[in-house]
Write an enzyme that holds these catalytic residues in place. Structure first.
Site, PDB file in Angstrom:
ATOM      1  CG  HIS A   1      -0.259  -0.426   3.109  1.00 24.26           C
ATOM      2  ND1 HIS A   1       0.497  -1.620   2.807  1.00 24.26           N
ATOM      3  CD2 HIS A   1       0.234   0.469   3.832  1.00 24.26           C
ATOM      4  CE1 HIS A   1       0.754  -1.121   3.959  1.00 24.26           C
ATOM      5  NE2 HIS A   1       0.877   0.100   4.425  1.00 24.26           N
TER       6      HIS A   1
ATOM      7  CG  HIS B   1       1.847   5.400   4.401  1.00 27.79           C
ATOM      8  ND1 HIS B   1       0.500   4.931   5.063  1.00 27.79           N
ATOM      9  CD2 HIS B   1       2.176   3.946   4.408  1.00 27.79           C
ATOM     10  CE1 HIS B   1       1.021   4.147   5.919  1.00 27.79           C
ATOM     11  NE2 HIS B   1       1.966   3.533   5.038  1.00 27.79           N
TER      12      HIS B   1
HETATM   13  P1  AMP Z   1       2.031  -0.053   6.778  1.00 24.78           P
HETATM   14  O1  AMP Z   1       2.443   0.149   8.444  1.00 24.78           O
HETATM   15  O2  AMP Z   1       2.839   1.172   6.258  1.00 24.78           O
HETATM   16  O3  AMP Z   1       2.203  -1.848   7.105  1.00 24.78           O
HETATM   17  O4  AMP Z   1       0.551   0.966   6.962  1.00 24.78           O
HETATM   18  C1  AMP Z   1      -0.389   0.761   7.694  1.00 24.78           C
HETATM   19  C2  AMP Z   1      -1.599   1.004   7.603  1.00 24.78           C
HETATM   20  O5  AMP Z   1      -2.807   0.658   7.280  1.00 24.78           O
HETATM   21  C3  AMP Z   1      -1.782   1.716   8.721  1.00 24.78           C
HETATM   22  O6  AMP Z   1      -1.699   3.704   8.541  1.00 24.78           O
HETATM   23  C4  AMP Z   1      -2.932   2.256   9.558  1.00 24.78           C
HETATM   24  O7  AMP Z   1      -3.155   2.838  10.312  1.00 24.78           O
HETATM   25  C5  AMP Z   1      -4.047   1.312   8.450  1.00 24.78           C
HETATM   26  N1  AMP Z   1      -5.101   0.738   8.679  1.00 24.78           N
HETATM   27  C6  AMP Z   1      -4.946  -0.109   8.857  1.00 24.78           C
HETATM   28  N2  AMP Z   1      -6.007  -0.697   9.524  1.00 24.78           N
HETATM   29  C7  AMP Z   1      -7.098  -0.016   8.540  1.00 24.78           C
HETATM   30  C8  AMP Z   1      -8.793  -0.106   8.458  1.00 24.78           C
HETATM   31  N3  AMP Z   1      -8.863  -1.560   8.739  1.00 24.78           N
HETATM   32  N4  AMP Z   1      -8.770   0.853   7.185  1.00 24.78           N
HETATM   33  C9  AMP Z   1      -8.014   2.404   6.724  1.00 24.78           C
HETATM   34  N5  AMP Z   1      -6.425   1.046   7.101  1.00 24.78           N
HETATM   35  C10 AMP Z   1      -5.869   0.538   7.900  1.00 24.78           C
END
Ligand code: AMP
Ligand code: ZN
Length: 134
Positions: free
Chosen positions: A99, A101
């Site tokens: 993903h 950001h």
């Molecule tokens: P990363 O540390 O790059 O893996 O970021 C994962 C991101 O996913 C974090 O910023 C979380 O806040 C976000 N996240 C986790 N669960 C959900 C969800 N159900 N819907 C939207 N964002 C999420």
């Protein structure tokens, strides 16, 4: 993948707030936003990192990031953006489904730049590291 939260969102088994969607990409608001409009751009096909993307999806993802930014721009009108991804656990990746950001930024919002992620370059000078690439 069955136990992947982003696959569950993509299948509609968990809720999300969509910002942009096309055949290959869903972009939705981060549930724990670091800025207003903090958005995640997610390929619909499960893969952990960019190394799992085929050449077509690499292009599609970049184009999806740009289209999502254009959408955010037209709705929220931020002054700038930080855009990037955490690749691997040791770089902060928590959700093992690739993903990107997108963090919209505003003048005077108190945030830093990419350079504030880490400042630990090690002892070797860039000239020495460059030799490893020859
Ligand atoms: P990363 O540390 O790059 O893996 O970021 C994962 C991101 O996913 C974090 O910023 C979380 O806040 C976000 N996240 C986790 N669960 C959900 C969800 N159900 N819907 C939207 N964002 C999420
Ligand atoms: Zn997944």
């Amino acid at each position: 993948m069955e136990d992947c939260i982003f696959c569950k969102i993509l299948k509609g088994e968990m809720p999300s707030h969509a910002v942009y969607e096309d055949e290959h990409i869903l972009a939705f608001l981060d549930i724990f936003p670091h800025t207003k409009g903090h958005t995640l751009v997610v390929p619909k096909k499960h893969g952990e990192t960019v190394f799992d993307l085929d050449p077509h999806m690499r292009e599609v993802l970049m184009s999806g990031v740009q289209k999502t930014m254009e959408r955010i721009d037209s709705v929220l009108h931020p002054d700038g953006y930080n855009v990037g991804w955490n690749h691997g656990k040791d770089a902060g990746q928590v959700v093992p489904h690739l993903h990107v950001h997108i963090m919209p930024r505003w003048k005077g919002d108190g945030g830093g730049s990419m350079h504030s992620i880490i400042k630990n370059p090690g002892d070797e000078k860039p000239e020495e590291v460059a030799k490893l690439f020859m």
